[in-house]
Scaffold this active site. Structure first.
Site, short mmCIF file in Angstrom:
data_model
loop_
_atom_site.label_atom_id
_atom_site.label_comp_id
_atom_site.label_asym_id
_atom_site.label_seq_id
_atom_site.Cartn_x
_atom_site.Cartn_y
_atom_site.Cartn_z
N TYR A 160 -72.28 -27.94 6.03
CA TYR A 160 -72.43 -29.20 5.28
C TYR A 160 -71.77 -30.37 6.00
O TYR A 160 -70.95 -31.08 5.42
CB TYR A 160 -71.86 -29.05 3.87
CG TYR A 160 -72.68 -28.12 3.02
CD1 TYR A 160 -73.84 -28.56 2.39
CD2 TYR A 160 -72.34 -26.78 2.90
CE1 TYR A 160 -74.62 -27.71 1.66
CE2 TYR A 160 -73.13 -25.90 2.17
CZ TYR A 160 -74.26 -26.37 1.55
OH TYR A 160 -75.05 -25.52 0.82
N TYR A 170 -74.18 -21.33 -8.22
CA TYR A 170 -74.42 -21.41 -6.78
C TYR A 170 -74.82 -20.02 -6.29
O TYR A 170 -74.09 -19.05 -6.54
CB TYR A 170 -73.18 -21.90 -6.02
CG TYR A 170 -73.42 -21.93 -4.53
CD1 TYR A 170 -74.15 -22.96 -3.95
CD2 TYR A 170 -72.99 -20.89 -3.71
CE1 TYR A 170 -74.44 -22.97 -2.60
CE2 TYR A 170 -73.27 -20.89 -2.35
CZ TYR A 170 -74.00 -21.93 -1.80
OH TYR A 170 -74.28 -21.93 -0.45
N ASP A 204 -74.86 -12.01 -9.80
CA ASP A 204 -74.46 -12.38 -8.43
C ASP A 204 -72.93 -12.29 -8.36
O ASP A 204 -72.23 -13.18 -8.82
CB ASP A 204 -74.97 -13.79 -8.14
CG ASP A 204 -74.54 -14.28 -6.76
OD1 ASP A 204 -73.67 -13.63 -6.13
OD2 ASP A 204 -75.05 -15.33 -6.32
N LYS A 247 -69.53 -11.18 0.84
CA LYS A 247 -68.21 -11.74 1.14
C LYS A 247 -67.13 -10.68 1.37
O LYS A 247 -66.98 -10.18 2.48
CB LYS A 247 -67.80 -12.71 0.05
CG LYS A 247 -68.66 -14.00 0.04
CD LYS A 247 -68.09 -15.00 -0.91
CE LYS A 247 -68.93 -16.27 -1.02
NZ LYS A 247 -68.64 -17.25 0.01
C1 LIG Z 1 -71.97 -16.59 -5.90
C2 LIG Z 1 -72.52 -16.75 -4.50
N1 LIG Z 1 -73.76 -16.34 -4.23
C3 LIG Z 1 -74.29 -16.46 -3.00
C4 LIG Z 1 -73.57 -17.02 -1.97
C5 LIG Z 1 -74.17 -17.13 -0.60
O1 LIG Z 1 -73.55 -16.23 0.27
P1 LIG Z 1 -73.60 -16.46 1.85
O2 LIG Z 1 -72.85 -17.71 2.13
O3 LIG Z 1 -72.97 -15.23 2.43
O4 LIG Z 1 -75.04 -16.58 2.22
C6 LIG Z 1 -72.28 -17.49 -2.21
C7 LIG Z 1 -71.51 -18.15 -1.15
O5 LIG Z 1 -70.57 -18.88 -1.38
C8 LIG Z 1 -71.72 -17.35 -3.52
O6 LIG Z 1 -70.50 -17.78 -3.82
#
Ligand SMILES: Cc1ncc(COP(=O)(O)O)c(C=O)c1O
Length: 434
Positions: A27, A155, A253, A282
Protein backbone atom coordinates in the site's frame (compact mmCIF):
# COMPACT_ATOMS: atom_id res chain seq x y z
CA UNK A 1 22.49 -11.01 -20.76
CA UNK A 2 25.04 -10.18 -18.05
CA UNK A 3 23.76 -8.52 -14.90
CA UNK A 4 24.25 -4.78 -15.01
CA UNK A 5 25.84 -4.17 -11.68
CA UNK A 6 25.78 -0.42 -11.99
CA UNK A 7 24.53 0.38 -8.48
CA UNK A 8 26.78 -0.86 -5.72
CA UNK A 9 24.52 -1.75 -2.79
CA UNK A 10 27.41 -1.44 -0.40
CA UNK A 11 25.76 0.43 2.46
CA UNK A 12 22.35 1.09 3.96
CA UNK A 13 21.93 4.40 2.14
CA UNK A 14 22.42 2.81 -1.26
CA UNK A 15 20.08 -0.06 -0.31
CA UNK A 16 17.37 2.33 0.75
CA UNK A 17 17.89 4.52 -2.31
CA UNK A 18 17.53 1.53 -4.66
CA UNK A 19 14.53 0.29 -2.69
CA UNK A 20 12.85 3.70 -2.93
CA UNK A 21 13.46 3.88 -6.66
CA UNK A 22 12.42 0.35 -7.65
CA UNK A 23 10.37 -1.51 -5.08
CA UNK A 24 6.77 -1.21 -4.04
CA UNK A 25 5.99 -1.85 -0.40
CA UNK A 26 2.49 -2.74 0.80
CA UNK A 27 0.00 0.00 0.00
CA UNK A 28 2.59 2.58 -1.03
CA UNK A 29 3.26 4.87 -3.94
CA UNK A 30 6.28 4.40 -6.20
CA UNK A 31 6.49 8.10 -6.91
CA UNK A 32 6.07 9.29 -3.35
CA UNK A 33 7.28 6.39 -1.26
CA UNK A 34 7.10 6.47 2.50
CA UNK A 35 10.36 6.06 4.37
CA UNK A 36 11.46 2.52 5.12
CA UNK A 37 13.82 1.11 7.72
CA UNK A 38 16.46 -1.42 6.67
CA UNK A 39 16.49 -4.53 8.83
CA UNK A 40 19.75 -6.37 9.40
CA UNK A 41 18.37 -9.25 11.46
CA UNK A 42 15.65 -10.23 13.87
CA UNK A 43 15.96 -12.37 16.96
CA UNK A 44 13.26 -13.24 19.48
CA UNK A 45 11.10 -10.11 19.76
CA UNK A 46 13.89 -7.78 18.66
CA UNK A 47 14.30 -6.35 15.19
CA UNK A 48 17.80 -5.04 14.51
CA UNK A 49 18.12 -2.20 12.02
CA UNK A 50 21.22 -1.82 9.88
CA UNK A 51 22.10 1.37 11.77
CA UNK A 52 22.44 -0.71 14.94
CA UNK A 53 19.14 0.31 16.59
CA UNK A 54 17.01 -2.43 18.11
CA UNK A 55 13.23 -2.34 18.12
CA UNK A 56 10.87 -4.41 20.23
CA UNK A 57 8.36 -5.95 17.88
CA UNK A 58 4.71 -5.22 18.53
CA UNK A 59 3.43 -6.53 15.19
CA UNK A 60 4.60 -10.16 14.87
CA UNK A 61 5.03 -9.28 11.19
CA UNK A 62 1.27 -8.85 10.82
CA UNK A 63 0.05 -11.53 13.23
CA UNK A 64 2.39 -14.24 11.95
CA UNK A 65 5.63 -14.51 13.99
CA UNK A 66 4.02 -15.90 17.14
CA UNK A 67 7.24 -17.52 18.38
CA UNK A 68 9.41 -14.50 17.58
CA UNK A 69 12.17 -14.43 14.99
CA UNK A 70 15.07 -16.78 14.30
CA UNK A 71 13.70 -19.48 16.56
CA UNK A 72 16.14 -22.43 16.82
CA UNK A 73 13.38 -25.06 16.59
CA UNK A 74 11.85 -23.52 13.49
CA UNK A 75 15.27 -22.91 11.93
CA UNK A 76 16.13 -26.54 12.42
CA UNK A 77 12.89 -27.70 10.79
CA UNK A 78 13.63 -25.64 7.68
CA UNK A 79 17.27 -26.72 7.54
CA UNK A 80 16.34 -30.36 7.87
CA UNK A 81 13.69 -30.14 5.19
CA UNK A 82 16.07 -28.25 2.89
CA UNK A 83 18.42 -31.22 2.92
CA UNK A 84 15.80 -33.52 1.41
CA UNK A 85 13.68 -31.27 -0.84
CA UNK A 86 12.80 -27.60 -0.91
CA UNK A 87 9.93 -27.94 -3.33
CA UNK A 88 8.12 -30.49 -5.42
CA UNK A 89 4.95 -30.04 -7.45
CA UNK A 90 1.79 -31.20 -5.67
CA UNK A 91 0.02 -32.35 -8.83
CA UNK A 92 0.27 -36.14 -8.80
CA UNK A 93 2.87 -36.14 -6.00
CA UNK A 94 2.67 -35.85 -2.24
CA UNK A 95 5.12 -35.71 0.68
CA UNK A 96 5.41 -36.31 4.39
CA UNK A 97 5.48 -32.61 5.54
CA UNK A 98 2.15 -31.94 3.80
CA UNK A 99 0.47 -35.11 5.03
CA UNK A 100 1.69 -34.56 8.58
CA UNK A 101 0.48 -30.98 8.51
CA UNK A 102 -2.93 -32.01 7.19
CA UNK A 103 -3.15 -34.57 9.99
CA UNK A 104 -2.31 -31.93 12.60
CA UNK A 105 -4.88 -29.50 11.23
CA UNK A 106 -7.59 -32.15 11.07
CA UNK A 107 -6.78 -33.21 14.65
CA UNK A 108 -6.69 -29.67 16.03
CA UNK A 109 -9.86 -28.37 14.44
CA UNK A 110 -13.37 -29.56 15.18
CA UNK A 111 -14.38 -32.94 13.82
CA UNK A 112 -16.34 -32.16 10.67
CA UNK A 113 -13.32 -30.29 9.27
CA UNK A 114 -11.55 -33.27 7.72
CA UNK A 115 -10.28 -32.02 4.37
CA UNK A 116 -7.46 -29.59 3.62
CA UNK A 117 -6.52 -27.52 0.59
CA UNK A 118 -3.06 -25.95 0.92
CA UNK A 119 -2.95 -22.47 -0.58
CA UNK A 120 -0.01 -20.14 -0.93
CA UNK A 121 -1.30 -17.11 0.96
CA UNK A 122 -4.25 -16.03 3.08
CA UNK A 123 -5.90 -14.24 0.17
CA UNK A 124 -5.66 -17.34 -1.98
CA UNK A 125 -7.17 -19.48 0.75
CA UNK A 126 -10.15 -17.10 0.75
CA UNK A 127 -10.43 -17.46 -3.04
CA UNK A 128 -10.45 -21.22 -2.60
CA UNK A 129 -13.08 -21.01 0.14
CA UNK A 130 -15.30 -18.95 -2.16
CA UNK A 131 -14.83 -21.41 -5.00
CA UNK A 132 -15.66 -24.32 -2.68
CA UNK A 133 -18.89 -22.63 -1.62
CA UNK A 134 -19.95 -21.84 -5.18
CA UNK A 135 -19.05 -25.30 -6.45
CA UNK A 136 -20.89 -26.92 -3.53
CA UNK A 137 -24.20 -25.46 -4.62
CA UNK A 138 -23.50 -25.53 -8.36
CA UNK A 139 -22.80 -29.26 -8.38
CA UNK A 140 -26.11 -29.87 -6.59
CA UNK A 141 -28.04 -27.93 -9.20
CA UNK A 142 -28.32 -24.58 -7.37
CA UNK A 143 -26.55 -22.64 -10.10
CA UNK A 144 -27.75 -19.23 -8.94
CA UNK A 145 -26.22 -19.49 -5.49
CA UNK A 146 -23.07 -17.52 -6.33
CA UNK A 147 -23.28 -14.50 -4.03
CA UNK A 148 -21.62 -14.08 -0.68
CA UNK A 149 -23.05 -12.38 2.34
CA UNK A 150 -20.65 -10.70 4.71
CA UNK A 151 -20.53 -7.90 7.27
CA UNK A 152 -19.11 -4.40 7.08
CA UNK A 153 -15.69 -3.79 8.56
CA UNK A 154 -14.23 -7.06 7.28
CA UNK A 155 -10.92 -7.73 5.58
CA UNK A 156 -10.27 -10.91 3.61
CA UNK A 157 -7.31 -10.14 1.35
CA UNK A 158 -6.14 -8.28 -1.72
CA UNK A 159 -6.98 -10.65 -4.56
CA UNK A 160 -10.18 -9.98 -6.50
CA UNK A 161 -12.35 -12.51 -4.66
CA UNK A 162 -11.00 -11.46 -1.27
CA UNK A 163 -11.41 -7.77 -2.11
CA UNK A 164 -15.02 -8.32 -3.10
CA UNK A 165 -15.90 -9.25 0.50
CA UNK A 166 -13.76 -6.59 2.20
CA UNK A 167 -15.59 -3.61 3.65
CA UNK A 168 -16.77 -1.69 0.56
CA UNK A 169 -15.89 1.68 2.13
CA UNK A 170 -12.79 1.25 4.28
CA UNK A 171 -11.64 -1.98 2.63
CA UNK A 172 -9.02 -0.03 0.64
CA UNK A 173 -10.37 -1.29 -2.65
CA UNK A 174 -13.18 1.05 -3.63
CA UNK A 175 -11.59 1.94 -6.98
CA UNK A 176 -12.07 -1.65 -8.16
CA UNK A 177 -15.77 -1.63 -7.37
CA UNK A 178 -16.91 -1.97 -10.96
CA UNK A 179 -14.93 -5.09 -11.73
CA UNK A 180 -15.56 -6.83 -8.44
CA UNK A 181 -18.42 -9.28 -8.04
CA UNK A 182 -21.18 -7.53 -6.13
CA UNK A 183 -21.91 -9.22 -2.84
CA UNK A 184 -24.20 -8.44 0.09
CA UNK A 185 -23.18 -6.58 3.22
CA UNK A 186 -24.87 -6.60 6.60
CA UNK A 187 -23.95 -4.10 9.33
CA UNK A 188 -20.80 -4.67 11.36
CA UNK A 189 -21.55 -7.11 14.21
CA UNK A 190 -22.46 -5.35 17.46
CA UNK A 191 -23.23 -6.93 20.81
CA UNK A 192 -25.05 -5.27 23.66
CA UNK A 193 -24.48 -5.73 27.37
CA UNK A 194 -27.78 -7.63 27.66
CA UNK A 195 -26.51 -10.24 25.20
CA UNK A 196 -28.57 -9.05 22.24
CA UNK A 197 -26.94 -8.43 18.86
CA UNK A 198 -27.72 -6.63 15.62
CA UNK A 199 -27.89 -9.81 13.58
CA UNK A 200 -31.51 -9.15 12.58
CA UNK A 201 -30.40 -7.15 9.52
CA UNK A 202 -28.18 -9.96 8.38
CA UNK A 203 -31.11 -12.31 8.78
CA UNK A 204 -33.32 -10.17 6.61
CA UNK A 205 -30.66 -10.20 3.85
CA UNK A 206 -30.55 -13.98 4.12
CA UNK A 207 -34.31 -14.14 4.02
CA UNK A 208 -34.56 -11.98 0.90
CA UNK A 209 -31.62 -13.49 -1.00
CA UNK A 210 -31.48 -17.06 0.12
CA UNK A 211 -31.62 -18.38 -3.46
CA UNK A 212 -28.64 -16.29 -4.51
CA UNK A 213 -26.33 -16.70 -1.51
CA UNK A 214 -23.83 -19.55 -1.38
CA UNK A 215 -22.11 -18.62 1.88
CA UNK A 216 -21.61 -16.13 4.66
CA UNK A 217 -17.96 -15.18 5.15
CA UNK A 218 -16.78 -13.50 8.33
CA UNK A 219 -13.75 -13.12 10.62
CA UNK A 220 -14.80 -14.66 13.94
CA UNK A 221 -14.69 -12.54 17.14
CA UNK A 222 -12.04 -10.08 15.87
CA UNK A 223 -12.24 -8.17 12.61
CA UNK A 224 -8.62 -7.31 11.90
CA UNK A 225 -7.32 -5.06 9.15
CA UNK A 226 -10.83 -3.69 8.48
CA UNK A 227 -10.83 -1.85 11.82
CA UNK A 228 -9.72 -4.06 14.74
CA UNK A 229 -13.30 -4.50 15.85
CA UNK A 230 -14.19 -7.10 18.51
CA UNK A 231 -17.61 -8.70 18.83
CA UNK A 232 -19.18 -11.41 20.94
CA UNK A 233 -19.31 -15.14 20.40
CA UNK A 234 -23.14 -15.02 20.72
CA UNK A 235 -23.30 -13.31 17.34
CA UNK A 236 -21.46 -16.24 15.79
CA UNK A 237 -23.74 -18.74 17.49
CA UNK A 238 -26.78 -16.97 16.06
CA UNK A 239 -25.07 -16.77 12.68
CA UNK A 240 -24.47 -20.52 12.62
CA UNK A 241 -28.18 -21.14 13.31
CA UNK A 242 -29.20 -18.71 10.57
CA UNK A 243 -26.82 -20.24 8.01
CA UNK A 244 -28.43 -23.62 8.61
CA UNK A 245 -31.94 -22.20 8.59
CA UNK A 246 -31.45 -20.39 5.27
CA UNK A 247 -29.25 -23.07 3.73
CA UNK A 248 -26.05 -21.19 3.14
CA UNK A 249 -22.53 -22.29 4.08
CA UNK A 250 -20.54 -20.55 6.80
CA UNK A 251 -16.95 -19.61 5.94
CA UNK A 252 -14.85 -18.47 8.89
CA UNK A 253 -11.70 -16.55 8.02
CA UNK A 254 -9.29 -17.28 10.89
CA UNK A 255 -6.23 -16.14 8.98
CA UNK A 256 -5.53 -13.48 11.62
CA UNK A 257 -7.18 -15.06 14.67
CA UNK A 258 -6.00 -18.67 14.30
CA UNK A 259 -3.38 -20.33 16.51
CA UNK A 260 -4.20 -18.77 19.84
CA UNK A 261 -4.22 -15.03 19.23
CA UNK A 262 -7.65 -14.38 20.75
CA UNK A 263 -7.22 -16.76 23.70
CA UNK A 264 -8.54 -19.99 22.19
CA UNK A 265 -6.66 -21.99 19.58
CA UNK A 266 -9.28 -20.93 17.03
CA UNK A 267 -11.65 -18.06 17.72
CA UNK A 268 -14.69 -20.10 16.63
CA UNK A 269 -14.21 -22.32 19.69
CA UNK A 270 -15.45 -19.42 21.84
CA UNK A 271 -18.84 -19.75 20.17
CA UNK A 272 -18.79 -23.56 20.27
CA UNK A 273 -19.70 -23.70 16.60
CA UNK A 274 -18.13 -25.29 13.56
CA UNK A 275 -17.80 -23.56 10.20
CA UNK A 276 -18.39 -25.36 6.92
CA UNK A 277 -15.17 -23.87 5.58
CA UNK A 278 -12.23 -22.52 7.58
CA UNK A 279 -9.36 -20.36 6.29
CA UNK A 280 -6.01 -20.43 8.09
CA UNK A 281 -2.75 -18.63 7.31
CA UNK A 282 -0.28 -16.17 8.85
CA UNK A 283 0.74 -17.89 12.14
CA UNK A 284 0.37 -21.30 10.48
CA UNK A 285 4.12 -21.30 9.72
CA UNK A 286 5.06 -19.24 12.80
CA UNK A 287 5.60 -16.41 10.32
CA UNK A 288 8.50 -18.14 8.59
CA UNK A 289 7.06 -18.65 5.15
CA UNK A 290 3.91 -18.08 3.22
CA UNK A 291 1.38 -20.89 3.49
CA UNK A 292 -2.36 -21.05 4.10
CA UNK A 293 -4.98 -23.74 4.33
CA UNK A 294 -8.65 -23.96 3.48
CA UNK A 295 -10.36 -26.70 5.44
CA UNK A 296 -13.78 -28.15 4.96
CA UNK A 297 -16.14 -30.96 5.88
CA UNK A 298 -17.24 -34.15 4.20
CA UNK A 299 -20.63 -32.55 3.62
CA UNK A 300 -19.00 -29.85 1.45
CA UNK A 301 -16.70 -32.34 -0.28
CA UNK A 302 -19.67 -34.56 -1.13
CA UNK A 303 -21.65 -31.55 -2.33
CA UNK A 304 -18.83 -30.47 -4.65
CA UNK A 305 -18.80 -34.00 -6.05
CA UNK A 306 -22.56 -34.25 -6.43
CA UNK A 307 -22.52 -33.81 -10.22
CA UNK A 308 -20.01 -36.61 -10.62
CA UNK A 309 -17.02 -34.39 -11.34
CA UNK A 310 -15.86 -33.42 -7.86
CA UNK A 311 -12.92 -31.44 -9.18
CA UNK A 312 -12.09 -28.42 -7.05
CA UNK A 313 -10.96 -25.80 -9.52
CA UNK A 314 -7.70 -24.57 -8.02
CA UNK A 315 -4.04 -25.66 -8.00
CA UNK A 316 -1.23 -23.16 -7.43
CA UNK A 317 2.37 -23.91 -8.43
CA UNK A 318 3.74 -23.71 -4.91
CA UNK A 319 0.86 -25.56 -3.30
CA UNK A 320 1.93 -27.37 -0.10
CA UNK A 321 5.53 -26.22 -0.42
CA UNK A 322 7.53 -28.73 1.68
CA UNK A 323 9.66 -26.09 3.43
CA UNK A 324 6.52 -24.21 4.47
CA UNK A 325 4.76 -27.40 5.58
CA UNK A 326 7.83 -28.52 7.57
CA UNK A 327 8.08 -25.24 9.44
CA UNK A 328 4.31 -25.20 9.99
CA UNK A 329 4.54 -28.65 11.59
CA UNK A 330 7.35 -27.42 13.85
CA UNK A 331 5.49 -24.21 14.70
CA UNK A 332 2.32 -26.05 15.72
CA UNK A 333 4.28 -28.55 17.80
CA UNK A 334 6.17 -25.70 19.46
CA UNK A 335 2.94 -23.83 20.24
CA UNK A 336 1.34 -26.90 21.78
CA UNK A 337 4.50 -27.78 23.72
CA UNK A 338 4.07 -24.93 26.18
CA UNK A 339 1.12 -23.59 28.09
CA UNK A 340 0.23 -20.99 25.50
CA UNK A 341 -3.22 -20.24 27.00
CA UNK A 342 -1.60 -19.02 30.22
CA UNK A 343 0.80 -16.94 28.20
CA UNK A 344 -1.96 -15.29 26.17
CA UNK A 345 -3.85 -14.57 29.42
CA UNK A 346 -0.69 -12.99 30.86
CA UNK A 347 -0.31 -10.75 27.80
CA UNK A 348 -4.03 -9.91 27.84
CA UNK A 349 -3.97 -8.96 31.51
CA UNK A 350 -0.87 -6.86 31.12
CA UNK A 351 -2.20 -5.07 28.05
CA UNK A 352 -5.43 -4.31 29.95
CA UNK A 353 -3.49 -2.71 32.78
CA UNK A 354 -0.86 -0.94 30.75
CA UNK A 355 -2.85 0.41 27.81
CA UNK A 356 -5.77 1.57 29.97
CA UNK A 357 -4.05 4.87 30.88
CA UNK A 358 -4.15 5.80 27.16
CA UNK A 359 -7.92 6.26 27.59
CA UNK A 360 -7.20 9.41 29.57
CA UNK A 361 -5.47 11.04 26.60
CA UNK A 362 -7.62 13.58 24.81
CA UNK A 363 -6.90 12.12 21.36
CA UNK A 364 -7.96 8.61 22.33
CA UNK A 365 -11.46 7.36 21.52
CA UNK A 366 -11.22 3.79 22.82
CA UNK A 367 -8.90 1.18 24.25
CA UNK A 368 -9.75 -2.47 23.73
CA UNK A 369 -7.95 -5.69 24.43
CA UNK A 370 -8.71 -9.24 23.34
CA UNK A 371 -6.22 -12.05 23.94
CA UNK A 372 -2.81 -10.94 22.75
CA UNK A 373 -4.24 -7.98 20.83
CA UNK A 374 -4.15 -4.44 22.17
CA UNK A 375 -5.89 -1.62 20.32
CA UNK A 376 -5.86 2.10 20.99
CA UNK A 377 -8.30 3.87 18.70
CA UNK A 378 -7.77 7.60 18.30
CA UNK A 379 -10.32 10.21 17.26
CA UNK A 380 -8.63 11.34 14.04
CA UNK A 381 -6.65 9.38 11.42
CA UNK A 382 -2.98 9.51 12.37
CA UNK A 383 -0.06 10.80 10.36
CA UNK A 384 1.42 7.36 9.91
CA UNK A 385 4.84 8.57 8.81
CA UNK A 386 5.24 10.84 11.82
CA UNK A 387 4.03 8.26 14.35
CA UNK A 388 6.07 5.50 12.76
CA UNK A 389 9.24 7.57 13.17
CA UNK A 390 8.31 8.41 16.77
CA UNK A 391 7.83 4.74 17.60
CA UNK A 392 11.19 3.85 16.07
CA UNK A 393 12.78 6.66 18.13
CA UNK A 394 11.13 5.10 21.18
CA UNK A 395 12.70 1.72 20.33
CA UNK A 396 9.56 -0.17 19.32
CA UNK A 397 8.03 -1.45 16.09
CA UNK A 398 4.39 -0.38 16.01
CA UNK A 399 2.75 0.40 12.70
CA UNK A 400 -0.49 2.34 13.06
CA UNK A 401 -3.07 2.75 10.34
CA UNK A 402 -5.92 5.17 9.99
CA UNK A 403 -7.26 5.70 13.56
CA UNK A 404 -5.73 2.57 14.98
CA UNK A 405 -2.59 2.12 17.01
CA UNK A 406 -2.48 -1.55 17.80
CA UNK A 407 -0.14 -4.33 18.81
CA UNK A 408 -0.21 -8.12 18.64
CA UNK A 409 3.26 -9.10 19.84
CA UNK A 410 4.97 -12.48 19.55
CA UNK A 411 3.71 -14.77 22.32
CA UNK A 412 7.24 -15.12 23.70
CA UNK A 413 7.41 -11.45 24.67
CA UNK A 414 8.56 -10.96 28.27
CA UNK A 415 6.70 -8.86 30.81
CA UNK A 416 9.45 -6.23 30.69
CA UNK A 417 9.47 -6.05 26.90
CA UNK A 418 5.69 -5.74 26.80
CA UNK A 419 5.87 -2.89 29.29
CA UNK A 420 8.33 -1.12 27.01
CA UNK A 421 5.87 -1.50 24.13
CA UNK A 422 2.82 -0.25 26.01
CA UNK A 423 4.64 2.63 27.63
CA UNK A 424 6.02 3.67 24.23
CA UNK A 425 2.44 3.77 22.91
CA UNK A 426 1.34 5.98 25.78
CA UNK A 427 4.33 8.31 25.47
CA UNK A 428 4.16 8.65 21.69
CA UNK A 429 0.40 9.32 21.67
CA UNK A 430 0.75 11.82 24.51
CA UNK A 431 3.56 13.66 22.78
CA UNK A 432 2.27 13.64 19.21
CA UNK A 433 -1.50 13.62 19.47
CA UNK A 434 -2.30 15.95 22.30
C1 LIG B 1 -8.61 -11.99 8.14
C2 LIG B 1 -7.66 -11.97 6.97
N1 LIG B 1 -7.99 -12.63 5.85
C3 LIG B 1 -7.17 -12.65 4.78
C4 LIG B 1 -5.97 -11.98 4.79
C5 LIG B 1 -5.07 -12.02 3.60
O1 LIG B 1 -3.94 -12.80 3.87
P1 LIG B 1 -2.61 -12.63 3.02
O2 LIG B 1 -2.10 -11.26 3.30
O3 LIG B 1 -1.70 -13.72 3.51
O4 LIG B 1 -2.98 -12.81 1.59
C6 LIG B 1 -5.61 -11.26 5.93
C7 LIG B 1 -4.36 -10.48 5.95
O5 LIG B 1 -4.16 -9.57 6.73
C8 LIG B 1 -6.47 -11.25 7.06
O6 LIG B 1 -6.18 -10.58 8.18
Amino acid sequence: MPLQNNTPLSNTDSLLAYDREHIWHPYTSMTEPLPCYAVASAQGVRIKLTDGRELIDGMSSWWAAIHGYNHPVLNEAVELQLKSMSHIMFGGLTHRPAVELAQKLVDLTTEPLQHVFFADSGSVSVEVAIKMAIQYWYAQGFKNKQKLLTVRGGYHGDTLGGMSVCDPVNGMHSMFRDILPQHLFAPQPECNADGSTNIVELESLLNQNQDAICAVIIEPVVQGAGGMHFYCADYLQQLRVLCDRYQVLLILDEIATGFGRTGSLFAYEQAAIVPDILCLGKALTGGYMTLAATMTSKKVVDGISADGSGVLMHGPTFMANPLSCAVANASIELLLSFNWQVNIKRIEQQLKEELEPCRQLFAVADVRIKGAIGVVEVKQPVNMQQLQAAFVEAGVWVRPFNKLVYIMPPYIISTEELTLLSSAIYMVLKKHLS
